[in-house]
Design a protein around this motif. Structure first.
Motif, short mmCIF file in Angstrom:
data_model
loop_
_atom_site.label_atom_id
_atom_site.label_comp_id
_atom_site.label_asym_id
_atom_site.label_seq_id
_atom_site.Cartn_x
_atom_site.Cartn_y
_atom_site.Cartn_z
N GLU A 97 26.96 37.78 41.53
CA GLU A 97 27.25 39.18 41.79
C GLU A 97 28.50 39.31 42.66
O GLU A 97 29.36 40.16 42.40
CB GLU A 97 26.06 39.79 42.53
N PHE A 98 28.62 38.42 43.66
CA PHE A 98 29.79 38.46 44.53
C PHE A 98 31.06 38.26 43.73
O PHE A 98 32.03 39.02 43.87
CB PHE A 98 29.67 37.40 45.64
N PHE A 99 31.07 37.23 42.89
CA PHE A 99 32.30 36.96 42.14
C PHE A 99 32.59 38.06 41.14
O PHE A 99 33.75 38.38 40.89
CB PHE A 99 32.25 35.58 41.49
N THR A 101 31.92 41.20 41.66
CA THR A 101 32.45 42.32 42.43
C THR A 101 33.91 42.11 42.83
O THR A 101 34.71 43.03 42.72
CB THR A 101 31.62 42.54 43.72
N ILE A 102 34.23 40.91 43.31
CA ILE A 102 35.60 40.76 43.79
C ILE A 102 36.61 40.76 42.64
O ILE A 102 37.79 40.99 42.85
CB ILE A 102 35.82 39.50 44.67
N PHE A 103 36.12 40.54 41.41
CA PHE A 103 37.03 40.67 40.28
C PHE A 103 36.93 42.07 39.67
O PHE A 103 37.45 42.33 38.59
CB PHE A 103 36.74 39.61 39.22
N GLY A 104 36.24 42.94 40.37
CA GLY A 104 36.16 44.34 39.94
C GLY A 104 35.36 44.54 38.67
O GLY A 104 35.69 45.40 37.85
N THR A 106 31.14 43.84 36.71
CA THR A 106 29.72 43.67 37.01
C THR A 106 29.15 42.59 36.11
O THR A 106 29.76 42.25 35.09
CB THR A 106 28.93 44.96 36.76
N ARG B 3 35.20 46.12 45.97
CA ARG B 3 35.39 44.70 46.23
C ARG B 3 35.16 44.41 47.70
O ARG B 3 34.53 43.44 48.08
CB ARG B 3 36.83 44.31 45.89
N GLY B 6 31.58 44.52 48.59
CA GLY B 6 30.95 43.29 48.10
C GLY B 6 31.21 42.13 49.03
O GLY B 6 30.33 41.33 49.31
N PRO B 211 41.68 38.40 42.64
CA PRO B 211 42.55 39.54 42.96
C PRO B 211 42.39 40.05 44.40
O PRO B 211 43.07 40.99 44.77
CB PRO B 211 42.11 40.62 41.97
N LEU B 212 41.51 39.44 45.19
CA LEU B 212 41.33 39.90 46.57
C LEU B 212 42.63 39.76 47.34
O LEU B 212 43.26 38.70 47.32
CB LEU B 212 40.27 39.07 47.27
#
Lengths: 300, 368
Positions: A97-99, A101-104, A106, B3, B6, B211-212
């Protein structure tokens, strides 16, 4: 071209990690970097994933230059480092889920891409990633690298330290991903995995020895290889090495792979020689060339 | 934004699943406050003293009476001659001797000035210092009573310290210091460790190839610790108010704002440390040696800056903790408003901006 590498060199203080490396990876190709530890595979991966800057040469990934356009590359590639690099204190599901989210994105959005892999680890989704077995960890890491539907997937030694069954499964997954149009650059120290790639580059000491399809590389091998076996392995190897016509001698499982200098080699000669060396239960038979033989020959 | 949220969620998992760190995080402030409040104390009680009274008049009797009536001193014996002083110190029981000059009372009335010698056993310098302060306080009190009817209204107390802490409660001194240490430790050490942990575990590699933005990673890392540090600050202030009955003279709001400023500057320092260290251990060592020691030794928390050699006094100026201690001592003990601490606040703001600027500049977008 999905990945182009031209004339890349990289040195650490005294070590030349990469020396004038050039190759291209086509779109949708499964390309393997085959070489022993310390060959420079990881350095090359880090340059292509924009983590390191090469001393010399240029490279592009999905058309973007690795130094100046690093941001675009970071958006569109998936990277699985050689070392297990997920959060060990997060559960399987939380990591994924974290990865996502950070790639925008789901998990639901790209679930079809990871479905085949994820169903295998789903029973453990509430387990902390640090408590997973080696194969499970790699599957989870692959899921995390895939969750944002990357155009190019970089896998640095994904099967190192994984049991043979899981390794086989892992490669089957890569084949399926390839069919979905993802370009895959994978490195491995295992020669048997090389045969599963579309094309491979044999790399050693920062230099590329050969680039071709696995079959072509095997075909280029100039000699007939013989499997030799006897009652005493150690004695056998020293005897073969001492044999005046021997070209190469490599232990290979329960056999020794032997090639001879002469073109008119007859196994009977060798049999007689070995018997004279007091070896018994001798077997000598022709065998198929493997990538490993080629590698050893090239690396000589 | 999603992001970012998250990322923060992940940080909370890290913090709350690491039971040991969590225990340190919240156990340490309480333990430290208790330690400094109860165990390490500069207060004295029933110290044995001796009196050498050459004068034996009304005034000396009155002073001796006041001293023996206080709970701090008990008069062990009266001695008759100067040569006894040394023998009595050598026995070790008596920590101080009060030596009234001849014609003490007469001089006081005639010249308005009389001398009393306070001889303390300085083998324990802290106690000696405190004893002399206490005696001075009692003398000053007596002087004040004498001057009651006289028009000379001025009365200078010997030590400013006592004005703000008349009972010389050491816990009042320690609370600002402990608060500074805790905030520094939680903010700087924890952030630097948590960033280097990502490097050590290799997760930084994946975070970089995502992309962070660096800004999101840093703020995401820092955000939970701002929150935790504020909780810690609140716990410390509550403990000192309710357990040690420490009065907070100034505005709590101002105290909160200044604390947040200091927390941010410590966090910026933590990020700076993480950019130069590759492993959690290095980060911890740098935080401990590079931050904790100066904070304890050079910030004026335990040792007064004014009594340091000049080079150390100069060095103490670059330690943010020094300024923060001045600020919170001002607010908590003296109850001063912003107009008295704006200079220190400005210095702290300047340092914070500098640290943040430096760490953003030093933050690596690649591996080397």
């Amino acid at each position: 071209m999905s990945i182009t590498v031209s004339n890349i060199s990289k040195s650490y203080k005294t070590v030349k990690a990469l020396q004038h490396i050039s190759f291209n990876v086509k779109e949708g190709e499964l390309f393997g970097l085959i070489g022993p530890d310390g060959a420079g595979k990881t350095t090359l991966f880090r340059i292509l994933t924009t983590l390191l800057i090469a001393d010399e040469g240029t490279a592009t990934v999905t058309g973007f230059e690795v130094v100046s356009e690093y941001k675009q590359i970071r958006n569109s590639v998936g990277y699985m480092p050689g070392k297990f690099s997920l959060y060990q204190d997060l559960t399987v599901e939380e990591n994924l889920e974290f990865f996502a989210t950070i790639f925008g994105t789901t998990i639901e959005e790209n679930y079809d891409l990871i479905k085949d892999i994820y169903v295998q680890i789903a029973p453990f989704k509430d387990r902390r990633a640090g408590k997973l077995s080696g194969g499970m960890k790699q599957k989870l890491a692959l899921c995390c690298a895939l969750i944002h539907k990357p155009k190019v997937l970089f896998l640095d030694e994904p099967t190192t330290g994984v049991d043979p069954v899981s390794r086989k499964e892992f490669w089957e997954m890569l084949k399926r991903l390839q069919q979905k149009g993802i370009t895959i650059l994978v490195s491995t120290p295992y020669m048997d995995e090389a045969a599963l790639c579309d094309r491979i580059a044999l790399i050693q000491d920062g230099k590329i020895l050969e680039i071709d399809t696995p079959n072509a590389i095997i075909k280029h091998y100039p000699k007939q290889i013989y499997n030799v076996r006897a009652n005493n392995m150690y004695q056998l190897i020293t005897s073969l090495n001492a044999y005046e016509h021997s070209h190469s001698v490599y232990p290979f499982g329960e056999y020794v792979h032997y090639t001879d200098k002469r073109t008119d080699f007859s196994p009977e000669d060798l049999l007689r020689y070995l018997e004279s060396r007091k070896l018994s239960e001798i077997e000598i038979e022709k065998t198929q060339t493997t990538i490993e033989d080629t590698f050893m020959e090239l690396a000589k | 934004m999603k992001r970012f949220i998250g990322f923060i969620k992940k940080e909370y998992y890290h913090i709350f699943r690491d039971k040991r760190s969590l225990f340190i995080l919240f156990g340490m402030p309480i333990a430290q406050i208790m330690l400094f409040g109860f165990a390490i104390t500069n207060e004295i009680n029933n110290v044995d003293i001796a009196i050498l009274d050459h004068s034996k008049d009304v005034d000396t009797k009155e002073i001796i009476h006041k001293i023996s009536a206080s709970k701090y001193f008990s008069i062990d014996q009266l001695i008759e001659k100067e040569s006894d002083i040394e023998t009595i110190f050598k026995k070790g029981k008596v920590k101080a001797v009060l030596n009234f000059e001849k014609d003490f009372g007469k001089n006081l009335i005639k010249d308005g000035e009389a001398t009393i010698q306070i001889i303390t056993d300085a083998t324990d310098p802290n106690t000696a210092n405190t004893i002399s302060n206490y005696v001075n306080a009692i003398l000053a009190q007596y002087q004040k009573e004498l001057n009651k009817d006289v028009t000379i209204a001025y009365q200078i107390t010997p030590r400013t310290r006592m004005v703000y802490n008349p009972e010389l409660k050491s816990v009042y001194m320690f609370v600002p210091g402990v608060m500074t240490i805790i905030l520094m430790l939680v903010s700087a050490m924890m952030t630097s460790i948590s960033i280097t942990r990502e490097k050590e575990l290799g997760t930084m590699e994946i975070l970089l190839v995502s992309p962070l933005k660096p800004f999101q990673v840093i703020v995401g890392k820092v955000f939970p610790y701002i929150f935790l540090s504020i909780i810690n600050a609140v716990v410390i202030v509550l403990l000192s108010i309710f357990i040690f009955k420490m009065p907070v003279q100034g505005s709590l709001f101002l105290l909160a704002l200044e604390s947040i400023l200091f927390i941010i500057s410590a966090l910026a320092l933590g990020i700076l440390i993480s950019t130069i260290s590759a492993t959690q251990q290095t980060a911890m060592m740098i935080s401990l040696m590079g931050l904790m020691l100066p904070v304890i030794l050079l910030s004026g928390f335990i040792f007064p800056i004014s009594s340091m050699p000049l080079p150390l006094q100069l060095i103490s100026n670059i330690i943010p903790a020094k300024w923060f201690i001045i600020i919170i001592k001002g607010i908590m003990l003296k109850g001063v408003g912003f107009q008295f601490i704006w200079k220190e606040t400005l210095i702290l703001v300047g340092m914070t901006v500098f640290f943040i600027g430096l760490s953003v500049k030093k933050y690596k977008i690649r591996l080397e």
